[in-house]
Enzyme design. Structure first.
Site, short mmCIF file in Angstrom:
data_model
loop_
_atom_site.label_atom_id
_atom_site.label_comp_id
_atom_site.label_asym_id
_atom_site.label_seq_id
_atom_site.Cartn_x
_atom_site.Cartn_y
_atom_site.Cartn_z
N LYS A 187 0.80 -1.19 0.00
CA LYS A 187 0.00 0.00 0.00
C LYS A 187 0.85 1.26 0.00
O LYS A 187 0.43 2.33 -0.44
CB LYS A 187 -0.90 0.04 1.26
N GLY A 188 2.05 1.14 0.55
CA GLY A 188 2.85 2.33 0.88
C GLY A 188 3.12 3.25 -0.29
O GLY A 188 3.24 4.47 -0.12
N LYS A 194 17.30 3.36 2.31
CA LYS A 194 18.17 3.21 3.49
C LYS A 194 19.36 2.35 3.07
O LYS A 194 19.41 1.15 3.35
CB LYS A 194 17.41 2.48 4.61
N ASP A 211 14.81 -1.01 1.92
CA ASP A 211 15.45 -1.24 3.21
C ASP A 211 16.48 -2.36 3.00
O ASP A 211 17.58 -2.12 2.50
CB ASP A 211 14.34 -1.60 4.20
N ASP A 237 7.91 2.72 -2.15
CA ASP A 237 8.10 3.87 -1.27
C ASP A 237 9.50 3.92 -0.68
O ASP A 237 10.11 4.99 -0.59
CB ASP A 237 7.04 3.87 -0.15
N ARG A 265 0.11 6.55 7.62
CA ARG A 265 0.31 6.70 6.17
C ARG A 265 -0.11 8.07 5.66
O ARG A 265 0.42 8.56 4.67
CB ARG A 265 -0.49 5.63 5.41
N ASP A 316 4.08 3.34 6.68
CA ASP A 316 3.31 3.05 7.88
C ASP A 316 4.14 2.42 8.97
O ASP A 316 5.21 1.85 8.73
CB ASP A 316 2.18 2.07 7.55
N PHE A 332 13.51 4.25 11.53
CA PHE A 332 12.19 3.86 11.03
C PHE A 332 11.36 5.11 10.78
O PHE A 332 11.14 5.92 11.67
CB PHE A 332 11.48 2.91 12.00
P1 IMP Z 1 12.87 -4.42 2.08
O1 IMP Z 1 12.32 -5.63 1.42
O2 IMP Z 1 13.58 -4.77 3.36
O3 IMP Z 1 13.70 -3.55 1.18
O4 IMP Z 1 11.64 -3.59 2.60
C1 IMP Z 1 10.90 -2.74 1.83
C2 IMP Z 1 9.55 -2.52 2.46
O5 IMP Z 1 9.67 -2.45 3.89
C3 IMP Z 1 8.96 -1.20 2.06
O6 IMP Z 1 8.08 -1.36 0.95
C4 IMP Z 1 8.19 -0.78 3.29
O7 IMP Z 1 6.89 -1.31 3.23
C5 IMP Z 1 8.89 -1.43 4.43
N1 IMP Z 1 9.79 -0.51 5.17
C6 IMP Z 1 11.13 -0.53 5.23
N2 IMP Z 1 11.63 0.45 6.01
C7 IMP Z 1 10.54 1.13 6.43
C8 IMP Z 1 10.38 2.29 7.28
O8 IMP Z 1 11.33 2.92 7.78
N3 IMP Z 1 9.11 2.70 7.49
C9 IMP Z 1 8.02 2.07 6.95
N4 IMP Z 1 8.13 0.99 6.17
C10 IMP Z 1 9.37 0.52 5.91
MG MG Z 2 5.95 -1.44 1.29
#
Ligand code: IMP
Ligand code: MG
Length: 178
Positions: free
Chosen positions: A42-43, A130, A102, A99, A164, A158, A151
């Site tokens: 959703k983000g 990040k 990470d 969005d 959000r 969210d 975070f």
């Molecule tokens: P990844 O798979 O670890 O790269 O995570 C990506 C997803 O984690 C993003 O689409 C977000 O939904 C969530 N996410 C990662 N860091 C944050 C944060 O600081 N705040 C909110 N959502 C996050």
């Molecule tokens: Mg996401």
């Protein structure tokens, strides 16, 4: 809603300006091509709505729901697709949008999945990155902002489905999820 926000990291104005720049860059690269923007819900909904309106060209938008997160603040590493793209991507120029990146696990898994559908090209766009948290060396093609390892919430991001609708991106006070 402000009570658990430690500080504002990116203001509404900063976000709007950067999203316009990204839209202009993408327009320059893709104008005249058959583009499908694939946004991860959703983000990403808030970002992709603004980004595509900053792209001065015909394009299509598709949504996917993929989640690797539970209700916590760290990834489970396991990416599940709950809603898939609704059209054939073969021969299309696909722009995958999220969005925030990470660990990179979500983008890596979804990119691999979309590549199997034989798009003419596939590039990735993330509003926030990040970089320090990456576990797989993944690099997005377009990044709005490189942010520190904290975070963040707002503008679609969210914590356990809350925050959000904040118009800015702020750092969540760790006491909110302690
Ligand atoms: P990844 O798979 O670890 O790269 O995570 C990506 C997803 O984690 C993003 O689409 C977000 O939904 C969530 N996410 C990662 N860091 C944050 C944060 O600081 N705040 C909110 N959502 C996050
Ligand atoms: Mg996401």
């Amino acid at each position: 809603m402000m009570e658990n926000i430690k500080k504002v990291l990116l203001t509404e104005e900063q976000i709007a300006a950067r999203v316009k720049e990204l839209g202009a860059e993408l327009t320059k690269e893709y104008k005249g091509k058959d583009v499908v923007v694939v946004a991860l819900l959703k983000g990403c909904a808030w970002f992709v709505a603004d980004l595509t309106r900053a792209m001065d060209m015909p394009l299509r938008v598709e949504f996917m729901v993929a989640s690797s997160y539970g209700d916590g603040t760290t990834t489970s590493g396991n990416v599940k697709v709950k809603l898939d793209v609704d059209q054939n991507l073969e021969g299309k120029h696909v722009i995958l949008v999220d969005d925030i990146i990470d660990s990179g696990v979500t983008f890596a898994a979804i990119s691999a999945m979309l590549k199997e559908r034989k798009p003419a090209s596939l590039k990735t766009v993330a509003l926030c990155d990040k970089v320090e948290r990456r576990v797989n060396g993944l690099d997005a093609d377009y990044v709005g902002f490189v942010i520190p390892d904290e975070f963040v919430v707002g503008y679609g991001l969210d914590y356990a489905q809350d925050y959000r609708n904040l118009p800015f991106i702020g750092v969540l006070d760790p006491k909110a999820y302690a």
